[in-house]
Design a protein around this motif. Structure first.
Motif, PDB file in Angstrom:
ATOM      1  N   PHE A 113       1.141  -0.758   0.066  1.00 57.01           N
ATOM      2  CA  PHE A 113      -0.130  -0.158  -0.059  1.00 57.01           C
ATOM      3  C   PHE A 113       0.803   1.593   0.159  1.00 57.01           C
ATOM      4  CE2 PHE A 113      -2.562  -3.057   1.554  1.00 57.01           C
ATOM      5  CZ  PHE A 113      -3.942  -3.307   1.444  1.00 57.01           C
ATOM      6  N   LYS A 114       2.091   1.143  -0.855  1.00 62.04           N
ATOM      7  CA  LYS A 114       2.397   2.528  -1.112  1.00 62.04           C
ATOM      8  C   LYS A 114       1.699   3.422  -1.220  1.00 62.04           C
ATOM      9  CE  LYS A 114       7.000   3.990  -3.144  1.00 62.04           C
ATOM     10  NZ  LYS A 114       7.405   3.649  -4.941  1.00 62.04           N
ATOM     11  N   PRO A 115       1.872   5.113  -0.171  1.00 62.47           N
ATOM     12  CA  PRO A 115       1.197   6.182  -1.158  1.00 62.47           C
ATOM     13  C   PRO A 115       1.766   6.776  -1.778  1.00 62.47           C
ATOM     14  CG  PRO A 115       2.319   6.550   0.753  1.00 62.47           C
ATOM     15  CD  PRO A 115       3.013   5.052   0.714  1.00 62.47           C
ATOM     16  N   VAL A 116       1.000   7.382  -2.974  1.00 65.77           N
ATOM     17  CA  VAL A 116       1.410   8.444  -3.628  1.00 65.77           C
ATOM     18  C   VAL A 116       3.159   8.840  -2.811  1.00 65.77           C
ATOM     19  CG1 VAL A 116      -0.940   8.537  -4.911  1.00 65.77           C
ATOM     20  CG2 VAL A 116       0.233  10.265  -2.850  1.00 65.77           C
ATOM     21  N   PRO A 117       3.582   9.679  -3.924  1.00 65.33           N
ATOM     22  CA  PRO A 117       4.924  10.470  -3.545  1.00 65.33           C
ATOM     23  C   PRO A 117       4.883  11.678  -2.679  1.00 65.33           C
ATOM     24  CG  PRO A 117       5.455   9.594  -5.508  1.00 65.33           C
ATOM     25  CD  PRO A 117       4.088   9.184  -5.152  1.00 65.33           C
ATOM     26  N   PRO A 118       5.415  12.004  -2.128  1.00 65.25           N
ATOM     27  CA  PRO A 118       5.249  13.179  -1.176  1.00 65.25           C
ATOM     28  C   PRO A 118       5.046  14.551  -1.903  1.00 65.25           C
ATOM     29  CG  PRO A 118       7.536  12.180  -0.092  1.00 65.25           C
ATOM     30  CD  PRO A 118       6.941  11.246  -1.539  1.00 65.25           C
ATOM     31  N   VAL A 119       4.719  15.496  -1.701  1.00 66.00           N
ATOM     32  CA  VAL A 119       5.263  16.417  -2.192  1.00 66.00           C
ATOM     33  C   VAL A 119       7.175  17.106  -2.145  1.00 66.00           C
ATOM     34  CG1 VAL A 119       5.003  19.276  -2.052  1.00 66.00           C
ATOM     35  CG2 VAL A 119       3.363  17.607  -2.021  1.00 66.00           C
ATOM     36  N   ALA A 120       6.974  17.378  -3.152  1.00 65.80           N
ATOM     37  CA  ALA A 120       9.295  17.025  -3.009  1.00 65.80           C
ATOM     38  C   ALA A 120       8.704  18.552  -2.310  1.00 65.80           C
ATOM     39  CB  ALA A 120       9.445  17.154  -4.540  1.00 65.80           C
ATOM     40  N   TYR A 121      10.475  18.518  -2.234  1.00 67.44           N
ATOM     41  CA  TYR A 121      11.105  19.951  -0.935  1.00 67.44           C
ATOM     42  C   TYR A 121      11.442  20.699  -1.663  1.00 67.44           C
ATOM     43  CZ  TYR A 121      14.531  22.134   1.795  1.00 67.44           C
ATOM     44  OH  TYR A 121      14.791  23.490   2.436  1.00 67.44           O
ATOM     45  N   SER A 122      11.254  21.965  -1.224  1.00 67.44           N
ATOM     46  CA  SER A 122      11.322  22.663  -2.630  1.00 67.44           C
ATOM     47  C   SER A 122      11.886  23.919  -1.165  1.00 67.44           C
ATOM     48  CB  SER A 122      10.942  23.736  -3.769  1.00 67.44           C
ATOM     49  OG  SER A 122      11.235  24.401  -3.835  1.00 67.44           O
ATOM     50  N   ALA A 123      13.003  24.774  -1.351  1.00 64.44           N
ATOM     51  CA  ALA A 123      12.784  26.546  -0.353  1.00 64.44           C
ATOM     52  C   ALA A 123      12.589  27.620  -1.118  1.00 64.44           C
ATOM     53  CB  ALA A 123      14.376  26.743  -0.251  1.00 64.44           C
ATOM     54  N   GLU A 124      11.342  27.150  -2.519  1.00 66.33           N
ATOM     55  CA  GLU A 124      10.402  28.498  -3.237  1.00 66.33           C
ATOM     56  C   GLU A 124       9.869  28.574  -2.797  1.00 66.33           C
ATOM     57  OE1 GLU A 124      12.175  30.700  -6.358  1.00 66.33           O
ATOM     58  OE2 GLU A 124      13.889  28.826  -5.900  1.00 66.33           O
ATOM     59  N   PRO A 125       9.549  29.815  -2.251  1.00 64.90           N
ATOM     60  CA  PRO A 125       8.119  30.777  -1.854  1.00 64.90           C
ATOM     61  C   PRO A 125       7.047  29.845  -2.696  1.00 64.90           C
ATOM     62  CG  PRO A 125       9.816  32.476  -1.544  1.00 64.90           C
ATOM     63  CD  PRO A 125      10.592  31.223  -2.638  1.00 64.90           C
ATOM     64  N   SER A 126       6.768  29.977  -4.162  1.00 67.82           N
ATOM     65  CA  SER A 126       5.967  30.081  -4.618  1.00 67.82           C
ATOM     66  C   SER A 126       5.219  27.745  -4.709  1.00 67.82           C
ATOM     67  CB  SER A 126       5.689  30.341  -5.965  1.00 67.82           C
ATOM     68  OG  SER A 126       7.956  29.513  -6.713  1.00 67.82           O
ATOM     69  N   SER A 127       6.373  27.629  -3.946  1.00 70.23           N
ATOM     70  CA  SER A 127       6.390  26.462  -4.545  1.00 70.23           C
ATOM     71  C   SER A 127       5.446  25.093  -3.528  1.00 70.23           C
ATOM     72  CB  SER A 127       7.548  25.173  -3.662  1.00 70.23           C
ATOM     73  OG  SER A 127       8.209  25.630  -2.568  1.00 70.23           O
ATOM     74  N   GLU A 128       5.257  23.811  -3.820  1.00 67.07           N
ATOM     75  CA  GLU A 128       3.696  23.837  -3.121  1.00 67.07           C
ATOM     76  C   GLU A 128       4.303  23.200  -1.612  1.00 67.07           C
ATOM     77  OE1 GLU A 128       0.416  19.790  -3.083  1.00 67.07           O
ATOM     78  OE2 GLU A 128       2.165  20.324  -5.532  1.00 67.07           O
ATOM     79  N   PHE A 129       5.642  23.122  -1.623  1.00 65.10           N
ATOM     80  CA  PHE A 129       6.451  22.403  -0.222  1.00 65.10           C
ATOM     81  C   PHE A 129       5.915  24.272   0.676  1.00 65.10           C
ATOM     82  CE2 PHE A 129       9.467  22.104   2.573  1.00 65.10           C
ATOM     83  CZ  PHE A 129       9.337  20.659   3.752  1.00 65.10           C
ATOM     84  N   TYR A 130       6.877  24.375   0.220  1.00 67.89           N
ATOM     85  CA  TYR A 130       6.977  25.531   1.442  1.00 67.89           C
ATOM     86  C   TYR A 130       5.889  26.185   1.437  1.00 67.89           C
ATOM     87  CZ  TYR A 130       8.771  30.451   2.089  1.00 67.89           C
ATOM     88  OH  TYR A 130       9.156  31.548   2.724  1.00 67.89           O
TER      89      TYR A 130
END
Length: 443
Positions: free
Chosen positions: A211-228
């Protein structure tokens, strides 16, 4: 004639006393919750981590279930759904009460498996004393204990084949280099918990990665990124928590060992594990509807087994994605002094363990007891937290999941994707049971 009447009177009185003694006996179902809680208390003492706790609960409850299913065809046999379940030798002594034997085997299996299992000997003795006061005959108690002691070692022997004893021989975990990866967090900077748990043999699921989940949101230090944005959400929510949100976070904390520091002094605070909380919820639900003994034992066993496989699944993903915790990111991006409401656990972030195991457990409980099962959860009274009311198991699981955002220890995608992971696993478990003709216990 008088002599005959006297004899009849004595027979009547003896029969009346026997009936009265039976009426005085405590309902055997009432022993289940305190017996399982005895395991919880020893695990609390030993600071057993969450994945390991689920394993101990599973073997202890499967032991009791095995005793019941060997005697009664209507009781679900673990062989029907647990892969590789051994063929046990059942040599039941005369006068055995299988319910007493099943209860005693829970403590006996825990005694043999837990690091401080010897502490359960006191609970075993108290249990025997209560049974004597309840009117159970000495020969009945003796035979039941002997039967339990013949089954528990067989279960423990089987437990040694799941890979647990090999964990200490595997390569130790070293944090990966890079801004995106998990690193030990303050105040104790503990080492990673169970980085090789994915090697434990599952009970029902096919593999740790099934039951491997979808990958996590990728790390990013960009203010416009989803991870941020995800990290910012944790930061902003943490700064404006309501009193209710704080209560929710505390209620579902379930951190077996949090450390507070004051100067050079460190103080540890122990709580029951997430799995222990859901085992107690199961007891609360069974008690509310007076679920018959056999069904109550089976339900506890099924929840424990679900917990064990859910932790295996979740831990497989945690050390695959190895994602950094919000505390580290927030200290890096915005506020070096920021601390989450809850202490960050010592393992990677994705997916949220409580989201996975709570959702999986709720699915199993919902199938067996119904979708509108209202109950009051007083599991955390022992830790000075007030009871909470829930209208369903799924509502409780949703609250447990979002508590991780309020606590400041998980991003939202770890919560929602963790819920999907747990739901898929729980439904897989139920599909296996339904295929064997297992019906709901209560609607």
């Amino acid at each position: 004639m008088r002599r005959i009447q006297l004899i009849l009177l004595l027979i009547y009185l003896a029969g009346s006393q026997a009936v009265w003694a039976t009426k005085l006996k405590s309902p055997i179902e009432g022993y289940i919750q305190p017996t399982i809680f005895s395991l919880t208390m020893v695990m609390l003492h030993d600071v057993v981590n969450p994945p390991a706790a689920s394993r101990f609960y599973t073997y202890a409850l499967v032991s009791a279930q095995s005793i019941l299913s060997a005697e009664k065809n209507e009781v679900l046999n673990p062989k029907e759904y647990i892969k590789g379940f051994p063929t046990l030798k059942f040599d039941k002594p005369t006068d055995t009460n299988i319910k007493l034997a099943a209860l005693y085997s829970i403590l006996e299996t825990g005694r043999l498996m837990l690091p401080s299992g010897f502490q359960l000997e006191t609970d075993q003795q108290k249990l025997l004393e209560k049974w004597k006061k309840d009117g159970y005959a000495d020969k009945e108690i003796t035979a039941s204990v002997a039967y339990a002691k013949s089954i528990s070692p067989q279960i423990v022997a089987w437990s040694k084949t799941d890979g647990y004893l090999k964990l200490s021989t595997l390569r130790r975990y070293r944090p990966l280099k890079g801004d995106a990866y998990w690193y030990p967090t303050p105040p104790a900077y503990m080492e990673a918990v169970e980085p090789n748990w994915k090697t434990i043999k599952p009970m029902v699921i096919d593999s740790a990665a099934q039951f491997k989940p979808v990958p996590p949101v990728a790390y990013s230090a960009e203010p416009s990124s989803e991870f941020y944005g995800l990290a910012k959400e944790v930061y902003e929510v943490g700064k404006s928590l309501s009193a209710e949100q704080r209560l929710i976070a505390a209620f579902w904390d379930c951190n077996p060992f949090a450390v507070n520091t004051s100067g050079h002094m460190s103080i540890g605070f122990k709580k029951m594990s997430p799995g222990g909380h859901w085992m107690n919820i199961t007891s609360i639900a069974c008690n509310k509807i007076n679920l018959p003994f056999e069904k109550a034992i089976v339900l506890h066993s099924l929840v424990a087994t679900t917990l064990m496989d859910a932790f295996i699944s979740c831990w497989d993903e945690k050390y695959r994605s190895n994602r950094i915790r919000p505390e580290t990111v927030i200290n890096r991006f915005w506020d070096i002094h920021w601390q989450p409401l809850l202490q960050t656990p010592p393992f990677p972030e994705y997916t949220s363990g409580h989201s996975v195991i709570s959702t999986a457990s709720a699915e199993v409980l919902t199938y067996f007891l119904g979708d509108n099962f209202a109950y009051t959860d007083d599991s955390e009274i022992y830790f000075d937290l007030k009871p909470r009311d829930f209208t369903s198991f799924r509502q409780a699981a949703n609250e447990a999941a979002v508590s991780r955002l309020y606590g400041g220890i998980h991003y939202m995608d770890a919560i929602t994707n963790g819920q999907s992971q747990g739901r898929n696993l729980g439904n897989f478990m139920l599909d296996k049971l339904k295929a064997k003709g297992v019906k709901p216990f209560f609607n």
